[in-house]
Write an enzyme that holds these catalytic residues in place. Structure first.
Site, mmCIF file in Angstrom:
data_model
loop_
_atom_site.group_PDB
_atom_site.id
_atom_site.type_symbol
_atom_site.label_atom_id
_atom_site.label_comp_id
_atom_site.label_asym_id
_atom_site.label_seq_id
_atom_site.Cartn_x
_atom_site.Cartn_y
_atom_site.Cartn_z
ATOM 1 N N HIS A 1 0.869 -1.241 0.046
ATOM 2 C CA HIS A 1 -0.157 0.126 0.065
ATOM 3 C C HIS A 1 0.815 1.390 -0.048
ATOM 4 C CE1 HIS A 1 -3.456 2.492 0.282
ATOM 5 N NE2 HIS A 1 -3.966 2.060 1.718
ATOM 6 N N ASP B 1 -2.753 -1.874 12.143
ATOM 7 C CA ASP B 1 -3.567 -1.913 11.183
ATOM 8 C C ASP B 1 -4.479 -2.955 11.578
ATOM 9 O OD1 ASP B 1 -5.088 -1.595 8.782
ATOM 10 O OD2 ASP B 1 -3.624 -2.649 7.520
ATOM 11 N N CYS C 1 -3.495 3.258 9.549
ATOM 12 C CA CYS C 1 -4.128 3.582 8.001
ATOM 13 C C CYS C 1 -5.612 3.748 7.826
ATOM 14 C CB CYS C 1 -3.781 2.735 6.919
ATOM 15 S SG CYS C 1 -4.416 1.286 7.277
ATOM 16 N N ARG D 1 -3.169 11.752 2.968
ATOM 17 C CA ARG D 1 -3.198 10.898 1.614
ATOM 18 C C ARG D 1 -3.635 11.924 0.449
ATOM 19 N NH1 ARG D 1 -4.866 5.719 1.975
ATOM 20 N NH2 ARG D 1 -4.485 5.893 -0.277
HETATM 21 N N1 NVA Z 1 -4.690 -4.142 5.462
HETATM 22 C C1 NVA Z 1 -5.748 -3.451 5.146
HETATM 23 C C2 NVA Z 1 -5.445 -2.033 4.842
HETATM 24 C C3 NVA Z 1 -6.874 -1.124 4.594
HETATM 25 C C4 NVA Z 1 -6.851 0.176 3.977
HETATM 26 C C5 NVA Z 1 -6.438 -4.133 4.064
HETATM 27 O O1 NVA Z 1 -5.655 -4.542 3.173
HETATM 28 O O2 NVA Z 1 -7.734 -4.340 4.091
HETATM 29 N N1 CP Z 2 -6.297 3.514 4.431
HETATM 30 C C1 CP Z 2 -6.882 3.112 3.225
HETATM 31 O O1 CP Z 2 -6.412 3.067 2.275
HETATM 32 O O2 CP Z 2 -8.309 3.582 3.363
HETATM 33 P P1 CP Z 2 -9.533 2.770 2.471
HETATM 34 O O3 CP Z 2 -9.573 1.383 2.251
HETATM 35 O O4 CP Z 2 -10.845 3.798 2.797
HETATM 36 O O5 CP Z 2 -9.160 3.599 1.129
#
Ligand code: NVA
Ligand code: CP
Length: 323
Positions: free
Chosen positions: A148, A239, A281, A309
């Site tokens: 990410h 997270d 995040c 962001r």
């Molecule tokens: N680790 C999480 C981040 C979401 C922004 C996911 O992949 O769902």
């Molecule tokens: N942190 C993040 O990427 O959030 P969303 O899944 O809401 O885009």
């Protein structure tokens, strides 16, 4: 340059001499390029409309393609592109042929005829790479199962606004060794921070990612002890315990049982350095990976982090769209 069928095909596949400027992962860049994007981000945040006298987003269209849900990524790219004088078109699996099995390669070639860049949130890193291979416009990673990078650019921007240069500082990651920590690992050598990752057995980050980062000079410590993990940290990050698209592997109950000792609560934050900040995040699950007292408390930087962001991605878009 003379355009032969071979060079035209290479450009179409995004591999030729005029290949588009993709933003796929942090470890594909030189430190100076990432720093340039963050400097542009700061210019935009200060209210500059045309950093360096350039408005590379003006009149351009960005496609936002989502195989998974999003709030922050979708809205920050949509608003950011509008503020740069451009526009977006948004596709998801249900509302496009993506959900009916059209190939990523065909989608990449078609979108490249309509838009100037593609933001892709996808279930698999392989799909991101296929999009980049066949697109003749920049492709930006909006989250995959493996990484990410846009998030970590915003996170580094946030850390530096609050605590100064991240070079030489210590970041602690607690919980699941997931896609977000992979991007923190990618950034460690390039930005010069030490990274300690505390995870239970079975939840450690991808060993190949850690090995490659160490080979590039990153200072990365792996531990199963949450207190050791946060000791001396200037920034504590966590997270969700169950990322989107996590199929197979541990059940929710098994995750909760294994990961509960890694919850970032007030007692754990007290073991970090004085004035350590907390980042996440988002979206967050209060009382799972973080206590309400921490995420809603004075050490939390999560709202600045979410705001950044927008600014960080404008820096990334500027860099990708600039000729
Ligand atoms: N680790 C999480 C981040 C979401 C922004 C996911 O992949 O769902
Ligand atoms: N942190 C993040 O990427 O959030 P969303 O899944 O809401 O885009």
């Amino acid at each position: 340059m003379t355009v032969t069928p071979e060079t035209a095909s290479a450009r179409q596949r995004g591999t030729g001499p005029q290949a588009p400027k993709h933003f796929l992962d942090i470890d594909r860049f030189a430190a100076a390029q990432l720093r340039e994007m963050l400097d542009l981000a700061q210019d935009y945040k200060r209210g500059e409309d045309a950093p360096g006298g350039e408005r590379p987003g003006a009149g351009k269209t960005l496609a936002l393609v989502f195989e998974k849900p999003s709030t922050r990524t979708r809205v920050s790219f949509e608003v950011g592109m509008a503020q740069m004088g451009g526009r977006v078109t948004i596709l998801d699996s249900q509302g496009s042929q993506l959900g009916r099995g059209e190939s990523i390669a065909d989608m990449a070639r078609v979108l490249s005829r309509y838009v100037d860049a593609v933001l892709f949130r996808t279930l698999s890193q392989a799909s991101l790479l296929e999009m980049a291979e066949y697109a003749s416009v920049p492709v930006i990673n909006g989250l995959t199962d493996k990484s990410h990078p846009c998030q970590i650019m915003a996170d580094i921007m946030t850390f530096e606004e609050i605590k100064g240069p991240i070079n030489g500082r210590r970041v602690a990651w607690l919980g699941d060794g997931n896609n977000v920590v992979a991007s923190w690992i990618h950034g460690a050598a390039l930005f010069g921070y030490a990274l300690t990752i505390a995870t239970p057995e079975g939840f450690a980050p991808d060993p190949a990612t850690v090995k490659a980062a160490r080979h590039a000079g990153a200072d990365i410590t792996l531990t199963e002890d949450p207190a050791d993990g946060v000791a001396g940290a200037d920034c504590v990050v966590t997270d969700t315990w169950a990322s989107m698209g996590t199929n197979g592997g541990p059940t929710v109950q098994e995750r909760v049982r294994a990961l509960t000792p890694y919850r970032v609560d007030e007692a754990l934050m007290d073991k970090a350095a004085d004035h350590a900040i907390f980042m996440h995040c988002l979206p967050a699950n209060r009382e799972h990976e973080v206590s309400a007292g921490v995420i809603d408390g004075p050490r939390s930087a999560v709202w600045d982090e979410a705001e950044n962001r927008l600014h960080a991605q404008k820096g990334i878009l500027h860099w990708c769209l600039r000729p």
